[in-house]
Design a protein around this motif. Structure first.
Motif, mmCIF file in Angstrom:
data_model
loop_
_atom_site.group_PDB
_atom_site.id
_atom_site.type_symbol
_atom_site.label_atom_id
_atom_site.label_comp_id
_atom_site.label_asym_id
_atom_site.label_seq_id
_atom_site.Cartn_x
_atom_site.Cartn_y
_atom_site.Cartn_z
ATOM 1 N N ILE A 397 0.855 -1.264 -0.046
ATOM 2 C CA ILE A 397 0.029 0.118 0.130
ATOM 3 C C ILE A 397 0.914 1.106 -0.073
ATOM 4 N N ASN A 398 0.659 2.132 -1.217
ATOM 5 C CA ASN A 398 1.448 3.382 -1.143
ATOM 6 C C ASN A 398 2.961 2.928 -1.069
ATOM 7 N N GLY A 399 3.592 2.189 -1.646
ATOM 8 C CA GLY A 399 4.935 1.620 -1.639
ATOM 9 C C GLY A 399 5.526 0.979 -0.191
ATOM 10 N N GLN A 400 4.435 0.720 0.708
ATOM 11 C CA GLN A 400 4.713 0.207 2.136
ATOM 12 C C GLN A 400 4.351 -1.359 1.921
ATOM 13 N N LYS A 401 5.234 -2.412 2.288
ATOM 14 C CA LYS A 401 4.747 -3.650 2.416
ATOM 15 C C LYS A 401 4.030 -3.985 3.849
#
Length: 560
Positions: A397-401
């Motif tokens: 999500i938005n580059g965060q895992k």
């Protein structure tokens, strides 16, 4: 002097299986082949050497195998016997055209009749799906050659039985009735079968409306074979470029898994324990919701009694389904091409007093509040690796895992049993790939003790993950049963699932190393017993007891 060492039947069969696997991979990469060309003949030779149990009398040069024919035509598109050209494709946009999809009665795959001579078969479930189709087609061409040979005399002139069969087919297509007894008499001569065997087979074909009649199938197989024999008009199987490009890259599995994870995050369930169950889409739902949906109607009834009642009541099944949707169940019908629907159940909406007694007595609201169950419909062969591997990956999500909070993975499947009978239960301790020594041992949280006093046979040991259900071979299976491998059954997905689970938990750190793993199978057939292979028919209601017994034990462990 060197001594010649004779090979056992198991060794010959194993070599044939390896040759068959390599041939299919080679032909797929090449892009096309002719079933009666050099490459096709190589596959036919390997199939005959392997002589799978499900194809019965395939190796008999005169007798046409009738049960095996029905088995494959229930898994291939209606009318395929009329097509000279068969093309295996990926999801390529045909679903958005005016072509009417043809779905076989026993396989979830879309097929399209392009014209009188060409059939497209959509392959979105991985290599196992392709192998499944290719082995069925190879068997079909073997039987077609027998039909042609039985229809010609020593000088390659058409026999009277063939001419009469052709006349009957023309009558049927003109809308006229034919004398069934006369028809089966001519047909039996072409099939190399008795009148009684032919009549019984014709009746079985008539019962499935998604399969053409035996008369039409035999005629069309013989017609195309004769055209190739007399006029050099070849039959051909090909693979589309998009299919060859996409295979092995998880295009469909990734989209499928992301849709599930997106739903979990949108419903704010990601912080709860997630329990994945690979099973059918009715047993978990019925176990958790039937009491609440049906109320006093099922009061004091056992789970098995409720399941049998629902099996024969469509109104009851609809009532349970509607109640489930109103009480925490979400269903996802994925359109990516995996053909694997999913149910997400937020257990916080379950009522402890409405759960069946088979799940135990100490389940409270607090226990239920922290659990989410993800039920995924059965994968097919190697597709199990693709789907499980993608499902266990972190959600981005938005580059965060964000790691999935997976607490247990539970696999309930149908399998062939090697020692026992239909309906018995197998508890896996390891999976091994057929035709190799590749193996995946693991600690199963289910044991034989969990199924004591069930009235069913319970067997614990190694499970063989086979290349395809249609490639079961008696000699290889006897070897696995009697040797130190101590195999108890065979199925198509276990090693693929376990490969993904071990990679995610022990190497890639995508899920916890402490994840609970549970595998249990119920026997759909015994390939070592004549008349008990998959071609002999389904379990029917006798499959209800083991299905719900395994389901209740899995849920009992989840809620413990």
């Amino acid at each position: 002097m060197t001594q010649e060492v004779g090979l056992s039947r198991a060794q010959i069969s194993r070599a044939a299986l390896q040759r068959l696997s390599l041939a299919m991979r080679h032909l797929f990469i090449r892009g096309s082949y002719k079933p009666l060309g050099v490459s096709g003949e190589s596959m036919i030779s390997s199939m005959l050497a392997l002589n799978p149990e499900i194809y019965g009398s395939m190796s008999d040069s005169e007798k046409v195998e009738l049960n095996g024919m029905l088995y494959i035509f229930q898994r291939l598109p209606k009318g395929i016997e009329q097509c000279r050209y068969i093309k295996l494709i990926s999801r390529e946009g045909l679903e958005d055209t005016d072509f009417e999809p043809i779905v076989p009665s026993k396989r979830r795959r879309n097929c399209y009749r392009i014209d009188e001579e060409q059939m497209y078969i959509e392959m979105t479930r991985g290599r196992s799906d392709i192998y499944d189709v290719l082995t069925h087609l190879t068997f079909m061409y073997i039987e077609a050659e027998k039909i042609r040979a039985n229809s010609l005399d020593a000088k390659n002139r058409k026999r009277r039985s063939w001419n009469m069969l052709e006349a009957m087919v023309m009558e049927l297509r003109a809308g006229n009735e034919i004398d069934t007894n006369v028809g089966c008499t001519y047909l039996s001569a072409i099939l190399g079968r008795t009148f009684k065997e032919t009549m019984a087979a014709a009746e079985m074909f008539e019962q499935d409306k998604n399969v053409n009649s035996l008369v039409e199938i035999v005629y069309e197989l013989g017609r195309l074979s004769m055209q190739e024999f007399f006029d050099d008009i070849d039959r051909e199987i090909s693979f589309s470029s998009p299919l060859r490009e996409k295979l092995g890259h998880h295009f469909f599995g990734e989209e499928w898994a992301n849709q599930i994870k997106k739903t979990i995050w949108e419903k704010q369930l990601e912080h709860k324990e997630i329990h994945i169950i690979s099973a059918n889409l009715h047993s978990v739902m019925n176990t958790l919701y039937a009491n609440g949906a049906l109320g006093t109607k099922v009061k004091n009834k056992s789970l098995e009694e409720i399941a049998l009642e629902l099996n024969s009541s469509s109104a009851g099944r609809v009532k349970v389904r509607d109640y489930a949707f109103a009480n925490g169940m979400i269903e996802i019908h994925n359109q990516s091409g995996t053909n694997i629907s999913v149910q997400i159940i937020d257990c916080a909406n379950l009522k402890p007093d409405q759960l069946p007694k088979e799940l135990g007595k100490d389940i409270d609201a607090e226990t239920l509040n922290n659990k989410v169950i993800v039920v995924m419909d059965y994968a097919f062969g190697e597709q199990a690796y693709e789907t499980m591997d993608e499902l266990l990956k972190p959600y981005e999500i938005n580059g965060q895992k964000h790691r999935m909070n997976v607490a247990s993975i539970n696999i309930m499947g149908k399998a062939g049993i090697l020692e026992g009978k239909k309906g018995d239960i197998m508890i896996a301790t390891a999976h091994i790939f057929e035709g190799s020594a590749d193996n995946y041992p693991f600690e199963n949280d289910l044991t034989t003790e969990d199924f004591q006093d069930s009235g069913l046979g319970v067997y614990q040991g190694t499970m063989i993950t086979v290349l395809g259900t249609s490639l079961q071979n008696r000699d290889i299976l006897q070897y696995f049963l009697k040797s130190s491998w101590k195999a108890v059954g065979l199925e198509m997905e276990g090693a693929h699932y376990q490969k993904a689970i071990q990679a995610a938990s022990l190497i890639r750190n995508n899920i916890s190393e402490e994840v609970k793993i549970r595998y249990a199978y119920y026997a759909s057939d015994n390939p070592l017993v004549t008349g008990s292979t998959l071609a002999s028919g389904s379990l029917g209601i006798s499959g209800v007891k083991p299905t719900y017994l395994i389901t209740s034990k899995i849920l009992e462990k989840i809620f413990a």
